[in-house]
Design a protein around this motif. Structure first.
Motif, mmCIF file in Angstrom:
data_model
loop_
_atom_site.group_PDB
_atom_site.id
_atom_site.type_symbol
_atom_site.label_atom_id
_atom_site.label_comp_id
_atom_site.label_asym_id
_atom_site.label_seq_id
_atom_site.Cartn_x
_atom_site.Cartn_y
_atom_site.Cartn_z
ATOM 1 N N UNK A 1 -64.432 -55.018 4.911
ATOM 2 C CA UNK A 1 -64.709 -53.726 5.159
ATOM 3 C C UNK A 1 -66.597 -53.315 4.512
ATOM 4 N N UNK A 2 -66.984 -52.543 4.535
ATOM 5 C CA UNK A 2 -68.029 -52.411 3.933
ATOM 6 C C UNK A 2 -67.999 -50.697 3.969
ATOM 7 N N UNK A 3 -69.076 -50.413 2.648
ATOM 8 C CA UNK A 3 -69.769 -48.681 2.226
ATOM 9 C C UNK A 3 -70.522 -48.939 1.529
ATOM 10 N N UNK A 4 -69.793 -47.273 0.318
ATOM 11 C CA UNK A 4 -70.125 -47.115 -0.458
ATOM 12 C C UNK A 4 -68.981 -46.485 -1.349
ATOM 13 N N UNK A 5 -68.932 -46.823 -2.559
ATOM 14 C CA UNK A 5 -67.833 -45.914 -3.773
ATOM 15 C C UNK A 5 -68.749 -45.912 -4.936
ATOM 16 N N UNK A 6 -69.503 -44.014 -5.141
ATOM 17 C CA UNK A 6 -69.804 -44.276 -6.368
ATOM 18 C C UNK A 6 -68.685 -43.751 -7.373
ATOM 19 N N UNK A 7 -67.095 -43.574 -7.238
ATOM 20 C CA UNK A 7 -66.695 -43.243 -7.879
ATOM 21 C C UNK A 7 -66.839 -44.238 -9.269
ATOM 22 N N UNK A 8 -66.982 -45.921 -8.659
ATOM 23 C CA UNK A 8 -66.599 -46.761 -9.642
ATOM 24 C C UNK A 8 -68.219 -47.788 -9.799
ATOM 25 N N UNK A 9 -68.765 -47.253 -8.801
ATOM 26 C CA UNK A 9 -70.259 -47.759 -9.292
ATOM 27 C C UNK A 9 -70.289 -49.260 -9.717
ATOM 28 N N UNK A 10 -69.259 -49.989 -8.895
ATOM 29 C CA UNK A 10 -69.456 -51.404 -9.586
ATOM 30 C C UNK A 10 -70.167 -52.250 -8.655
ATOM 31 N N UNK A 11 -71.167 -51.795 -8.684
ATOM 32 C CA UNK A 11 -72.766 -52.032 -7.459
ATOM 33 C C UNK A 11 -73.332 -51.796 -7.277
ATOM 34 N N UNK A 12 -74.812 -51.889 -7.530
ATOM 35 C CA UNK A 12 -76.126 -51.035 -7.560
ATOM 36 C C UNK A 12 -75.628 -49.977 -6.162
ATOM 37 N N UNK A 13 -75.891 -49.369 -5.631
ATOM 38 C CA UNK A 13 -76.266 -48.478 -4.563
ATOM 39 C C UNK A 13 -77.258 -49.028 -3.534
ATOM 40 N N UNK A 14 -78.469 -49.270 -4.333
ATOM 41 C CA UNK A 14 -79.038 -49.832 -2.845
ATOM 42 C C UNK A 14 -78.546 -50.831 -2.171
ATOM 43 N N UNK A 15 -77.949 -51.940 -3.280
ATOM 44 C CA UNK A 15 -76.933 -52.986 -2.776
ATOM 45 C C UNK A 15 -76.116 -52.681 -1.407
#
Length: 259
Positions: free
Chosen positions: A92-106
């Motif tokens: 799985x890949x995607x975007x998680x802005x709830x936790x933001x455990x990784x930079x959004x750009x990455x």
């Protein structure tokens, strides 16, 4: 007949008891499951589980929480590893802005690489999207203009707008145990209207156990409770839901061989 389209059999809560986990799933009519990758560097672990059980498949991909840890993973790496006979999906890949455990750009870089791999291989991309509806929809639409690719929004937690935009691109929507929660009205509303040929069910085990097991460690056998709730919402029998979701799974994850 049900398929758990998304679980994590390598996680400690399940890995220590796999034979019994499989037996309990079979006892309630769960005939297949996909153990989902969260780190490409651990692909051999997922592949080994899928090789051990004939009704288990795996994927290859980097969870958005780990996006910055695997920026070395390129599209070619995903394509190469996905050739394994038991690997039937990217992600799985995607975007998680709830936790933001990784930079959004990455996260965005990783997502686009996984999209490219899905486009090249024809394998479905398993997408994780949380609190990132607008950016996710925009990326999916932009990338689809470059060339279509199969995908599923796993563990759907968004509203009607993302659902409609994903469906318009040919995507599928997967419902987890969250749909059984009392405060999940928005998700339940989407579950009522998704076309009959575009939805599947999952556990995301060992997380998100459905009612009546909420708070416990989740496992593939519990997908039946999610299926029962979605069937109730759609006004159909569990048997019809099983036929529809299994057919949808087989169409989306065509490498599985499920009809």
């Amino acid at each position: 007949m049900l398929v758990d389209s998304h679980c994590h059999l390598d996680f400690e809560a399940l890995a220590a008891d796999l034979d019994n986990v499989m037996a309990r799933a079979a006892a309630v009519g769960v005939t297949g499951m996909v153990t989902i990758s969260t780190l490409v560097d651990n692909f051999s672990t997922y592949a080994a589980i899928a090789e051990r059980f004939p009704n288990v498949w795996c994927s290859v991909g980097t969870h958005p929480h780990n996006a910055d840890k695997e920026l070395h993973i390129q599209t070619d790496d995903l394509v190469r590893l996905s050739a394994h006979p038991r690997c039937i999906a990217i992600g799985e890949a995607g975007l998680d802005y709830f936790y933001d455990n990784a930079p959004r750009e990455a996260q965005a870089i990783g997502l686009r690489r996984h999209i490219a791999a899905a486009r090249i291989t024809g394998l479905p991309l398993v997408i994780h999207s949380r609190a990132a509806d607008e950016d996710m929809a925009n990326i999916l639409e932009e990338e689809s203009r470059r060339g279509a690719f199969p995908f599923v929004l796993h563990c759907f937690t968004a509203g009607r707008d993302l659902a409609d935009r994903a469906l318009a691109l040919g995507g599928y929507i997967s419902f987890s145990g969250i749909v059984t929660f009392k405060n999940a009205q928005e998700i339940q509303d989407v579950a009522k209207v998704v076309p009959a040929d575009r939805y599947i069910v999952e556990t995301d085990a060992p997380y998100l156990a459905p009612i009546p097991h909420r708070g416990q460690s989740n496992e593939p056998s519990f997908v039946r409770h999610t299926a029962e709730k979605v069937a109730e919402l759609r006004g159909i029998s569990l048997e019809q839901l099983g036929r529809e979701t299994t057919a949808n799974f087989g169409r989306l994850f065509s490498k599985s061989g499920i009809q």
